[in-house]
Motif scaffolding. Sequence first.
Motif, PDB file in Angstrom:
ATOM      1  N   ALA A 116       0.999  -1.219  -0.057  1.00  0.00           N
ATOM      2  CA  ALA A 116      -0.012  -0.036   0.033  1.00  0.00           C
ATOM      3  C   ALA A 116       0.797   1.280   0.150  1.00  0.00           C
ATOM      4  N   LEU A 145      -6.428  -3.512  -0.204  1.00  0.00           N
ATOM      5  CA  LEU A 145      -5.806  -2.236  -0.606  1.00  0.00           C
ATOM      6  C   LEU A 145      -6.676  -1.121  -0.572  1.00  0.00           C
ATOM      7  N   THR A 157      -7.943   2.705  -5.989  1.00  0.00           N
ATOM      8  CA  THR A 157      -7.940   1.539  -6.664  1.00  0.00           C
ATOM      9  C   THR A 157      -8.854   1.619  -8.051  1.00  0.00           C
TER      10      THR A 157
END
Length: 650
Positions: free
Chosen positions: A518, A559, A566
Amino acid sequence: MRLSSLLIVSLTFLAAAGLSLVAARFAVTGMEYSTEIAVRRTLDRTGHDWAEVTADGLRVVLNGTAPDEANRFTAISVVGGTVDAARIIDEMDVTPTEDLAPPRFSVEILRNESGISIIGLIPIGAGRAAIVEQLARVVGEDRVADLLETARYDAPNGWSDAMGYAVKSLKRLPRAKISVVAGQVSITAITDSAEEKQALEKVLNRTAPPGLRLALDIAAPRPVITPFTLRYHIDENGGRFDACSAESEVSRDRIMTAAEEAKLAVPATCVIGMGVPSPNWSRAAELSIASLAQLGAGSVTIANADITLVATADTSHELFDQVVGELENALPKVFALHAVLPEPETEAEVGPPEFTATLSPEGQVQLRGRLSNETMRHLVDSFAKARFGSENVHVAARVVVGLPANWPVRVLTGLEALSELQRGSLTVTPDHVTLRGMSHQEDASAEISKLLSAKLGGAEIYDLKISYEPLPEPEDKPMEPEQCESELASIQQVGKIAFEPGSATVAAESRGTMDAIAVILDQCGEVRLEIQGHTDSQGREEMNQNLSQARAQSVLNELRSRRVVTSSFAAKGYGESTPIADNGTEDGREKNRRITFHLIRPEQGPETPSTLDSAASENAASASDSEANGETTPEADAPTEQETPNNEQN
């Protein structure tokens, strides 16, 4: 007696009729039986054992369920070879067929100066008229070639977002090819510069809908140079280029070799561009630079086929005449030489500069010196404020009569050249234009030399000393996409993304790895990534496919929970289809169970960007010329798969 005889005769006839009926019945039954046997044998021999046969007198009734219409027709045909076809009664059924799978919907959109053409297959309810209308608003109603076909199927998931994004993006792409399928868009385009390419990629990535798989292939071809310009200067510090253009790497190398032999003191290179003023460009440059080196000092300027050689005032006439004569005879016929030997300055002519302008790093400009008249002073003041900003210009020039007729052109051209710098100074005299300063553009010296040559004339004497300093890198500059992919792979070589056995839940011991990933993704900026899930070959293929998809999606969700943006990521499971090790060993199966991160790159197709328009065709021709001259074209390296082994079983 008579009655008894009649009765006997009647009974005899009745008995005979009864026996005839019995015999006929046995004959019919025997014929039906023999017919059924014969037809059954024929059907069994030809592989139609699914059919049932019933003989009813002369009729042969076929029953049963045929696998398909072809088998039903074949069964009737083979039975017709055993019995008369007119006796066959078809009462067979056909197995219902499954619904046909929907076709693969796809669209290709091409745009160039001629307009837009769109071809492909779309769902009937996808709004064909609306799509064509949107394209017409981009280039005009009469410049859209509609070659679309429709099919009566529902639009697949992701089709509307992909099609809408493609049409919207086309407004920013004057030369492009866009390929659209459900959930995926591939864009191949051409820009005029690397800066425009970078800005376009940023906008296209930012405007893509979440979950859309976007692949970009944007090229920035060589610049078109008009006119081709070269300027080489030699003084007490050695030689330097103020401008250098070449049509190929071979030509550039020849020019640079000549410059190194002529006291080149400052490292430089030539801008390689499209087009060439003459096939003998590099030969003319070699001869001109060598002649300047013989003179020992001065400058040579080449603009297309015009060459200006300027010596210094202390050059002897004998040497000047010799060098100029040799150069005139050696130059290719297409080139014209203009040679200048300045007269030595007298003591009375020595004095302060006639006009000066200074540009500070903060953008402040001060104008001093002499101007022809009040109108000229007003014109210079307005021009400078338009170039540098009205709040940044201070004028302290005075009006003096008797200045040269071309004085206004020299001053205004010098100010225009100064405006191309970040800081610098301009000095204008009746004989010289001198410009010093710094620019963040690598080709600033070449562009300024081109400007001065075009507006002052090739015979004018000007002196440039422009340094280049790259723009300071911003502290928060994101990683390059390739570096981001490499960093993600490096993290996975240290740690691993593990899952609970037989599930898609990320194991607790992998949280540190997810945290590290991340952090890297936060530094990557806007990058198109595919999170890929892979399994070994144990278990059913369908189960492995579903498990790999679920695990890839689970990583994407992890994530998101860490506040990673994303919207440009996609999760996809590949199941057991892409092993990287032998599934016959435990070690190999462990390596095959993995999560990988890959950049989404355009798929290579049969078409090339050269089909986009005529400008792209010129690029291809230029590339072919470059190959003929010994150049090579770098190709993108094929991506290598980085792997994350997982210890758990499928």
